[in-house]
Design a protein around this motif. Structure first.
Motif, PDB file in Angstrom:
ATOM      1  N   VAL A   1      75.624  17.968  -1.982  1.00  0.00           N
ATOM      2  CA  VAL A   1      74.641  17.425  -2.795  1.00  0.00           C
ATOM      3  C   VAL A   1      73.773  16.490  -2.144  1.00  0.00           C
ATOM      4  O   VAL A   1      72.613  16.468  -2.184  1.00  0.00           O
ATOM      5  CB  VAL A   1      75.181  17.145  -4.364  1.00  0.00           C
ATOM      6  CG1 VAL A   1      74.068  16.543  -5.115  1.00  0.00           C
ATOM      7  CG2 VAL A   1      76.042  18.244  -5.122  1.00  0.00           C
TER       8      VAL A   1
ATOM      9  N   GLY B   1      77.317  23.390  -6.867  1.00  0.00           N
ATOM     10  CA  GLY B   1      78.659  23.304  -6.078  1.00  0.00           C
ATOM     11  C   GLY B   1      79.439  22.718  -7.265  1.00  0.00           C
ATOM     12  O   GLY B   1      79.136  21.908  -8.122  1.00  0.00           O
TER      13      GLY B   1
ATOM     14  N   GLN C   1      79.190  27.958  -6.266  1.00  0.00           N
ATOM     15  CA  GLN C   1      80.044  27.972  -5.215  1.00  0.00           C
ATOM     16  C   GLN C   1      81.268  26.928  -5.449  1.00  0.00           C
ATOM     17  O   GLN C   1      80.782  25.861  -5.645  1.00  0.00           O
ATOM     18  CB  GLN C   1      79.417  27.941  -3.874  1.00  0.00           C
ATOM     19  CG  GLN C   1      80.665  27.953  -2.742  1.00  0.00           C
ATOM     20  CD  GLN C   1      79.806  28.206  -1.306  1.00  0.00           C
ATOM     21  OE1 GLN C   1      78.586  28.297  -1.398  1.00  0.00           O
ATOM     22  NE2 GLN C   1      80.734  27.977  -0.394  1.00  0.00           N
TER      23      GLN C   1
ATOM     24  N   ARG D   1      72.238  20.536   0.305  1.00  0.00           N
ATOM     25  CA  ARG D   1      72.544  21.812   0.521  1.00  0.00           C
ATOM     26  C   ARG D   1      72.761  22.401  -0.679  1.00  0.00           C
ATOM     27  O   ARG D   1      72.602  23.659  -0.889  1.00  0.00           O
ATOM     28  CB  ARG D   1      73.829  21.965   1.460  1.00  0.00           C
ATOM     29  CG  ARG D   1      73.910  21.832   2.769  1.00  0.00           C
ATOM     30  CD  ARG D   1      75.056  21.982   3.486  1.00  0.00           C
ATOM     31  NE  ARG D   1      76.262  20.923   3.273  1.00  0.00           N
ATOM     32  CZ  ARG D   1      76.487  20.021   3.701  1.00  0.00           C
ATOM     33  NH1 ARG D   1      75.651  19.319   4.474  1.00  0.00           N
ATOM     34  NH2 ARG D   1      77.430  19.325   3.268  1.00  0.00           N
ATOM     35  N   TYR D   2      72.998  21.816  -1.851  1.00  0.00           N
ATOM     36  CA  TYR D   2      73.259  22.299  -3.283  1.00  0.00           C
ATOM     37  C   TYR D   2      72.379  21.429  -3.902  1.00  0.00           C
ATOM     38  O   TYR D   2      72.137  20.213  -4.090  1.00  0.00           O
ATOM     39  CB  TYR D   2      74.619  22.229  -3.668  1.00  0.00           C
ATOM     40  CG  TYR D   2      75.608  22.858  -2.937  1.00  0.00           C
ATOM     41  CD1 TYR D   2      75.722  24.248  -3.004  1.00  0.00           C
ATOM     42  CD2 TYR D   2      76.424  21.836  -1.964  1.00  0.00           C
ATOM     43  CE1 TYR D   2      76.717  24.957  -2.220  1.00  0.00           C
ATOM     44  CE2 TYR D   2      77.528  22.563  -1.125  1.00  0.00           C
ATOM     45  CZ  TYR D   2      77.638  24.171  -1.086  1.00  0.00           C
ATOM     46  OH  TYR D   2      78.520  24.793  -0.265  1.00  0.00           O
ATOM     47  N   ASP D   3      71.581  21.981  -4.872  1.00  0.00           N
ATOM     48  CA  ASP D   3      70.801  21.197  -5.837  1.00  0.00           C
ATOM     49  C   ASP D   3      71.629  20.364  -6.701  1.00  0.00           C
ATOM     50  O   ASP D   3      71.099  19.279  -7.149  1.00  0.00           O
ATOM     51  CB  ASP D   3      70.154  22.376  -6.890  1.00  0.00           C
ATOM     52  CG  ASP D   3      69.053  23.240  -6.024  1.00  0.00           C
ATOM     53  OD1 ASP D   3      68.533  23.022  -4.964  1.00  0.00           O
ATOM     54  OD2 ASP D   3      69.229  24.490  -6.276  1.00  0.00           O
TER      55      ASP D   3
ATOM     56  N   SER E   1      71.325  26.108  -7.324  1.00  0.00           N
ATOM     57  CA  SER E   1      72.415  26.294  -6.532  1.00  0.00           C
ATOM     58  C   SER E   1      73.347  25.147  -6.925  1.00  0.00           C
ATOM     59  O   SER E   1      72.967  23.948  -6.932  1.00  0.00           O
ATOM     60  CB  SER E   1      72.256  26.062  -5.030  1.00  0.00           C
ATOM     61  OG  SER E   1      71.630  24.707  -4.615  1.00  0.00           O
TER      62      SER E   1
END
Length: 325
Positions: free
Chosen positions: A112, A63, A101, A116-118, A61
């Protein structure tokens, strides 16, 4: 193949993380080291992706900041731009599907850090503070400091900024540098779009902006064609020692920013991207997007010294074009 410091660090991180999981969670051992270097990492594919610390096995994922072309953007659901293309290449090497996203810069950094985001990508500069609350990759390339200004405004040094209205994006190294400059009337914005609008309308004299963004905006928007792109003279060691915030006006390392739990993802990515400095893979992408690849892939001694003992061991050397790592 000679083992490189970055490849060794990658395997040590993987081994340490595997040991922790095995002893604390009762998980099966992660297996033996089947090889070394980027080629071995790339060959492991999706199987390796399952223990990279990503939120979903086989998927990463991502960002990124909205309005940051030509660094990164989305086109028909796929990443585009310089870093978009580079990250897609690296993810493919690791057998990972990309889920991306766009958002404001500060939201990306916070996302991050919260896991929530890798990973976050797109013109992210290495800073000591960020390295303490997330995992920063080895440099993907190096970027000079630029000012986008109204016609007739001179903004090539710290002293020339005094008395000017200067904008930057909240939470960026550009913002830190502008606010640290004596005599500057600093304004911060959640995204480049608002700052660009104020500059075009005359409410700002200059914006401390990423170089590719500055050139791309000026060359693709008719209303910005009269704006000037100026390269900042890097502040001296003495100036930075007296005012550390001015570090943001020096050339900086562009990195990818992993969450703490995705530390092994960053280690694997380092194995891939370090090879690009000698294989010319990243140089081809940078050239395609209008960059002098040599300038963007050549490290200065400072690039190594600022990270030693912070988030890299004393044996680490910043990757640079034309030299083995």
């Amino acid at each position: 193949m000679t083992r490189t410091p970055n490849a060794v660090r990658s395997r040590r991180l993987v081994a340490a993380a595997c040991l922790t999981l095995t002893t604390t969670l009762g998980l099966a051992a992660c297996g033996s080291d089947a090889g070394s270097g980027p080629a071995a990492d790339a060959g492991s594919g999706t199987a390796a992706a399952e223990d990279l610390g990503v939120n979903k096995a086989g998927q990463v994922s991502v960002g990124f900041m909205n309005g940051l072309m030509p660094y990164v953007g989305l086109e028909k659901g796929a990443l585009t731009g310089v870093e978009g293309e580079l990250f897609t290449l690296a993810a493919k090497d690791l057998g990972l599907e990309v889920q991306a996203q766009g958002m404001e810069f500060s939201a990306m950094i916070a996302g991050v850090q919260a896991g929530r985001y890798d990973i976050g990508i797109g013109g992210i500069s290495w800073t000591k503070d960020r390295s303490q609350v997330g995992v920063m990759s080895d440099p993907i390339y190096y970027s000079p400091a630029l000012m986008l200004t109204r016609p007739g405004v001179k903004a090539t040094s710290v002293t020339e900024l005094k008395g000017l209205n200067v904008g930057a994006v909240t939470g960026s190294i550009n913002d830190e540098a502008v606010r640290a400059t004596p005599g500057v009337k600093a304004r911060t914005y959640p995204a480049w779009a608002q700052a660009i609008s104020d500059l075009a309308a005359g409410r700002l004299d200059a914006i401390n902006i990423d170089p590719l963004t500055a050139v791309y905006l000026r060359d693709t928007r008719p209303d910005l064609k009269n704006l000037e792109v100026q390269t900042m003279t890097p502040p001296t060691d003495e100036e930075v020692a007296a005012n550390p915030g001015l570090q943001g006006f020096r050339p900086y390392q562009v990195v990818w920013y992993c969450s703490k739990k995705a530390e092994k993802l960053c280690a694997k990515l380092d194995g891939v991207t370090n090879g690009w400095f000698t294989s010319k893979a990243s140089g081809e992408v940078l050239t395609k997007w209008g960059v002098n690849a040599t300038d963007f892939l050549t490290a200065t001694p400072e690039m190594t010294t600022v990270r030693k003992g912070v988030d890299r061991p004393d044996t680490w050397t910043a990757p640079t074009a034309g030299e083995g790592q």
